[in-house]
Structures are given as structure tokens and as C-alpha cells.
Design an enzyme around this catalytic site. Structure first.
Site, short mmCIF file in Angstrom:
data_model
loop_
_atom_site.label_atom_id
_atom_site.label_comp_id
_atom_site.label_asym_id
_atom_site.label_seq_id
_atom_site.Cartn_x
_atom_site.Cartn_y
_atom_site.Cartn_z
N GLN A 129 0.86 -1.20 0.00
CA GLN A 129 0.00 0.00 0.00
C GLN A 129 0.88 1.24 0.00
O GLN A 129 0.38 2.36 -0.15
CB GLN A 129 -0.88 0.02 1.26
CG GLN A 129 -1.80 -1.16 1.39
CD GLN A 129 -2.49 -1.16 2.75
OE1 GLN A 129 -3.51 -0.51 2.94
NE2 GLN A 129 -1.92 -1.89 3.69
N ASN A 130 2.18 1.03 0.20
CA ASN A 130 3.09 2.17 0.31
C ASN A 130 3.44 2.73 -1.06
O ASN A 130 3.45 2.00 -2.05
CB ASN A 130 4.37 1.74 1.04
CG ASN A 130 4.08 1.23 2.44
OD1 ASN A 130 3.04 1.55 3.00
ND2 ASN A 130 4.97 0.41 2.98
N ASP B 84 6.26 4.67 -1.36
CA ASP B 84 7.61 5.22 -1.17
C ASP B 84 8.69 4.55 -2.01
O ASP B 84 9.82 5.03 -2.05
CB ASP B 84 7.98 5.16 0.34
CG ASP B 84 7.87 3.75 0.93
OD1 ASP B 84 7.54 3.64 2.13
OD2 ASP B 84 8.10 2.76 0.20
N HIS C 64 -1.42 1.44 -4.41
CA HIS C 64 -1.80 2.84 -4.23
C HIS C 64 -0.91 3.77 -5.03
O HIS C 64 -0.88 4.98 -4.78
CB HIS C 64 -1.75 3.22 -2.74
CG HIS C 64 -2.80 2.52 -1.93
ND1 HIS C 64 -2.75 2.44 -0.55
CD2 HIS C 64 -3.91 1.84 -2.29
CE1 HIS C 64 -3.79 1.76 -0.12
NE2 HIS C 64 -4.51 1.37 -1.14
C1 BV8 Z 1 -11.76 2.74 -3.46
C2 BV8 Z 1 -2.66 7.53 -1.08
C3 BV8 Z 1 -13.59 2.24 -4.66
C4 BV8 Z 1 -1.28 7.58 -1.46
C5 BV8 Z 1 -3.99 6.08 0.25
C6 BV8 Z 1 -16.33 2.65 4.13
C7 BV8 Z 1 -16.13 1.30 4.18
C8 BV8 Z 1 -15.23 0.69 3.33
C9 BV8 Z 1 -14.51 1.43 2.42
C10 BV8 Z 1 -14.71 2.77 2.38
C11 BV8 Z 1 -15.62 3.39 3.21
N1 BV8 Z 1 -15.59 4.71 2.94
C12 BV8 Z 1 -14.70 4.94 1.96
C13 BV8 Z 1 -14.19 3.78 1.60
C14 BV8 Z 1 -13.22 3.54 0.56
C15 BV8 Z 1 -11.86 4.05 0.98
C16 BV8 Z 1 -11.48 3.57 2.35
O1 BV8 Z 1 -11.05 2.44 2.52
N2 BV8 Z 1 -11.62 4.45 3.36
C17 BV8 Z 1 -11.24 4.04 4.69
C18 BV8 Z 1 -10.54 5.19 5.40
C19 BV8 Z 1 -12.49 3.55 5.42
N3 BV8 Z 1 -10.96 3.45 0.03
C20 BV8 Z 1 -10.77 4.09 -1.13
O2 BV8 Z 1 -11.27 5.14 -1.41
C21 BV8 Z 1 -9.91 3.34 -2.14
N4 BV8 Z 1 -10.60 3.35 -3.39
O3 BV8 Z 1 -12.24 2.09 -2.58
O4 BV8 Z 1 -12.36 2.93 -4.62
C22 BV8 Z 1 -14.35 2.75 -5.73
C23 BV8 Z 1 -15.35 1.91 -6.20
C24 BV8 Z 1 -16.09 2.34 -7.22
C25 BV8 Z 1 -15.86 3.59 -7.76
C26 BV8 Z 1 -14.87 4.43 -7.28
C27 BV8 Z 1 -14.10 4.01 -6.25
C28 BV8 Z 1 -8.59 4.05 -2.31
C29 BV8 Z 1 -7.76 3.80 -1.09
C30 BV8 Z 1 -6.36 4.38 -1.31
C31 BV8 Z 1 -6.24 5.64 -0.51
N5 BV8 Z 1 -4.90 6.16 -0.66
N6 BV8 Z 1 -2.82 6.64 0.06
C32 BV8 Z 1 -0.52 8.27 -0.38
O5 BV8 Z 1 -0.58 9.51 -0.31
O6 BV8 Z 1 0.10 7.54 0.40
S1 BV8 Z 1 -4.27 5.20 1.65
C33 BV8 Z 1 -3.05 5.41 2.80
O7 BV8 Z 1 -3.42 4.52 3.86
C34 BV8 Z 1 -1.67 4.91 2.39
O8 BV8 Z 1 -1.62 4.36 1.10
C35 BV8 Z 1 -1.40 3.81 3.44
O9 BV8 Z 1 -0.53 2.85 2.99
C36 BV8 Z 1 -2.77 3.31 3.58
C37 BV8 Z 1 -3.11 2.32 4.61
O10 BV8 Z 1 -2.60 2.74 5.84
P1 BV8 Z 1 -1.48 1.77 6.48
O11 BV8 Z 1 -0.48 1.46 5.43
O12 BV8 Z 1 -2.14 0.63 7.15
O13 BV8 Z 1 -0.80 2.75 7.49
P2 BV8 Z 1 -1.36 3.14 8.94
O14 BV8 Z 1 -0.62 4.35 9.38
O15 BV8 Z 1 -2.86 3.14 8.91
O16 BV8 Z 1 -0.94 1.91 9.87
C38 BV8 Z 1 0.42 1.67 10.13
C39 BV8 Z 1 0.47 0.36 10.88
O17 BV8 Z 1 1.84 0.01 11.08
C40 BV8 Z 1 -0.17 0.43 12.25
O18 BV8 Z 1 -0.95 -0.74 12.44
C41 BV8 Z 1 1.02 0.45 13.23
O19 BV8 Z 1 0.73 -0.24 14.41
C42 BV8 Z 1 2.04 -0.33 12.44
N7 BV8 Z 1 3.44 0.03 12.72
C43 BV8 Z 1 3.95 1.26 12.96
N8 BV8 Z 1 5.30 1.16 13.11
C44 BV8 Z 1 5.61 -0.16 12.95
C45 BV8 Z 1 4.43 -0.88 12.71
N9 BV8 Z 1 4.41 -2.21 12.53
C46 BV8 Z 1 5.60 -2.86 12.57
N10 BV8 Z 1 6.78 -2.23 12.79
C47 BV8 Z 1 6.82 -0.89 12.99
N11 BV8 Z 1 8.00 -0.29 13.22
#
Ligand code: BV8
Ligand code: ZN
Length: 246
Positions: free
Chosen positions: A101-102, A104, A119
Site C-alpha cells: 500500500q506504500n 515510497d 496505491h
Molecule cells: C476505493 C494515497 C472504490 C497515497 C492512500 C467505508 C467502508 C469501506 C470502504 C470505504 C468506506 N468509505 C470509503 C471507503 C473507501 C476508501 C477507504 O477504505 N476508506 C477508509 C478510510 C475507510 N478506500 C478508497 O477510497 C480506495 N478506493 O475504494 O475505490 C471505488 C469503487 C467504485 C468507484 C470508485 C471508487 C482508495 C484507497 C487508497 C487511498 N490512498 N494513500 C498516499 O498519499 O500515500 S491510503 C493510505 O493509507 C496509504 O496508502 C497507506 O498505505 C494506507 C493504509 O494505511 P497503512 O499502510 O495501514 O498505514 P497506517 O498508518 O494506517 O498503519 C500503520 C500500521 O503500522 C499500524 O498498524 C502500526 O501499528 C504499524 N506500525 C507502525 N510502526 C511499525 C508498525 N508495525 C511494525 N513495525 C513498525 N516499526
């Protein structure tokens, strides 16, 4: 931790088709802020303001200031041991599909050959008018940057509400449907459709191994949970896996 590591390594050594899903957590130890952690990006900004086509329409300069800040930060970071260990797993395992999903590009920098960037990639830009795409690492003199055709350039990443790239998404679904093990590293399991991949694999009987510092939405379906930092746990898992093969 050793016994769960051993269990996870055993599962990996028996796998015939491994899918790996990574999120921002795998790049955290490279110094890249995550999205939802305490120092995460979304703390100071709201998703709606920055990572949506509407936001870009409304204020392309603001969105570009955020992406430029992230690109400048990324220009100086390196892959960490977790990225390198996954690149070695690709060489070791054979049938491995890496879905990230990254945006980078750190997996490729660490040597992973086949990376499904669902993504997009922050180093690629595309023109909203003529759709020309190019890789560009240098920063821009002025924001928002413009294409030669006069159209606005945007980061070639997937924003909320946007479709994921078709080919990359169908390849990801193929890997999710055919894997017998899914290793999930550093994702909070919130963003769809990636967050459904572990559930889909599990439903078909695949084993799910999660590496994360905290409990997530995926932890409840994980067969094995390795609680810790990816930069420490993933290399340790690789070593155990290699030992079980010798
Ligand atoms: C789509 C852009 C469909 C690039 C990103 C309601 C229900 C279901 C879905 C939805 C809904 N409402 C809206 C939606 C759809 C929406 C969505 O999912 N929303 C969420 C918020 C509910 N999704 C979309 O819109 C997607 N498109 O569904 O289209 C569609 C269908 C028909 C017609 C049209 C459209 C598009 C999703 C993409 C969004 N873009 N990024 C950028 O700028 O980066 S998402 C963004 O979040 C990044 O890409 C990131 O990678 C991604 C996910 O986050 P994580 O990678 O999990 O990162 P996070 O910080 O959350 O977590 C980090 C984790 O690491 C934590 O658990 C932490 O504990 C852990 N951690 C931290 N340090 C460490 C570690 N683990 C191990 N070691 C460490 N050192
Ligand atoms: Zn153009």
C-alpha cells in the site's frame, strides 16, 4: 517470541504460494511517518483535505505542498532490514507476490523485483489533462507543477474515492486467491480494498501471519501474530525460515 517465530517459520517453509501485504508500518523504521500512528500524517491533516481528487481540485497547491514535503523526506531515507528481508524472501521462496500500500518505492530500492503498488508511487507524476506519466525525483520549482500541454501534474497515487490501478488490482486478487500463506506487515487494516485481502485469503483456508507493533483489525483472523517492530521481526522470521530449510 521464539516459539511464535518458529510456528510462523514452519508455516512459511511449508507454503507453496506466499502473498505478502505491507503498509506504512514497514517503512516506519526508515524514518517515514505512518498515517494513523501517534506521529502519523493524518494527525495534523485530515484525509479529506489532502488525499482526495476533490481536495486537489479545490487546492492543488496545498496537496502538492504535502506531497513535496513527503518526497523531500523520502529522498533521504533508506530501506530498513524488513524491506531487505522481504527482498531475500522473494529470492528464497520462488512463488512470492508482494503487494504494498506504500508509495515510497522502498521495496524496490531494497531489491524486491516484483512489487504490486496498489496505491501508486509518489515518484511518478501524471498529467490530469493528457495523462502523460513520468518518473520524477527532483523537486519542482513551482507548485502546482504543469505539464508541457499546460495541464496540471499530480502525484500518480490512488486517492480516497479513486479506483485502484486495474491491472495491479487484478494481479493482487489473483495472488490473494491463490496463496496458501499471507504475511501481513505494518498495516492497520483500515483502508479498502487492501484491508479485505487477509480476510479473503483466510476464507479460502490460507494461513495468515501478522507482524505489527499493535493489535489491528487483522489480528482477530491472524493464525500467528508477531508483535514487534518489522525491522526486527521480519529479519528474524527470515533467519528462522532459512534454518528450517537447512
Ligand atoms: C476505493 C494515497 C472504490 C497515497 C492512500 C467505508 C467502508 C469501506 C470502504 C470505504 C468506506 N468509505 C470509503 C471507503 C473507501 C476508501 C477507504 O477504505 N476508506 C477508509 C478510510 C475507510 N478506500 C478508497 O477510497 C480506495 N478506493 O475504494 O475505490 C471505488 C469503487 C467504485 C468507484 C470508485 C471508487 C482508495 C484507497 C487508497 C487511498 N490512498 N494513500 C498516499 O498519499 O500515500 S491510503 C493510505 O493509507 C496509504 O496508502 C497507506 O498505505 C494506507 C493504509 O494505511 P497503512 O499502510 O495501514 O498505514 P497506517 O498508518 O494506517 O498503519 C500503520 C500500521 O503500522 C499500524 O498498524 C502500526 O501499528 C504499524 N506500525 C507502525 N510502526 C511499525 C508498525 N508495525 C511494525 N513495525 C513498525 N516499526
Ligand atoms: Zn499534459
Amino acid at each position: 517470541m521464539t516459539d511464535v517465530l518458529e510456528t510462523a517459520a514452519q508455516i512459511l517453509s511449508r507454503s507453496k504460494a506466499l502473498a505478502i501485504l505491507t503498509g506504512a508500518g514497514i517503512s516506519a523504521e526508515s524514518g517515514v511517518p505512518t498515517f494513523r500512528g501517534k506521529d502519523g500524517y493524518w494527525q495534523n491533516y485530515r484525509t479529506e483535505e489532502l488525499a482526495t481528487p476533490q481536495a486537489f481540485q479545490r487546492n492543488p497547491t496545498l496537496v502538492w505542498e504535502w506531497y513535496s514535503m513527503r518526497r523531500n523526506l523520502l529522498a533521504s531515507v533508506r530501506p530498513n532490514p524488513a524491506h531487505y528481508a522481504i527482498a531475500e524472501m522473494e529470492r528464497l521462496g520462488g512463488n512470492l507476490t508482494l503487494i504494498t500500500q506504500n508509495v515510497d518505492g522502498l521495496h524496490q530500492l531494497a531489491g524486491s523485483k516484483r512489487v504490486l503498488e496498489i496505491h501508486g508511487n509518489i515518484w511518478r507524476i501524471k498529467c490530469v489533462r493528457c495523462n502523460r506519466k513520468e518518473e520524477r525525483r527532483e523537486s519542482f520549482e513551482e507548485l502546482p507543477p504543469r505539464c508541457v500541454c499546460g495541464g496540471l501534474l499530480r502525484p500518480d497515487v490512488v486517492w480516497f474515492g479513486e479506483m485502484l490501478p486495474k491491472d495491479v488490482l487484478s494481479e493482487s486478487y489473483r495472488a490473494v486467491e491463490s496463496c496458501d500463506v499471507m504475511l501481513v506487515v505494518g498495516t492497520s487494516g483500515v483502508v479498502q480494498p487492501a484491508a479485505s485481502f487477509p480476510y479473503m485469503a483466510k476464507e479460502r483456508g490460507a494461513r495468515v501471519i501478522e507482524v505489527n507493533m499493535e493489535r489491528t483489525a487483522i489480528s482477530s483472523i491472524a493464525d500467528v501474530t508477531l508483535r514487534g517492530k518489522a525491522g526486527e521481526v521480519v529479519p528474524a522470521l527470515l533467519e528462522m525460515w532459512k534454518q528450517s530449510l537447512s
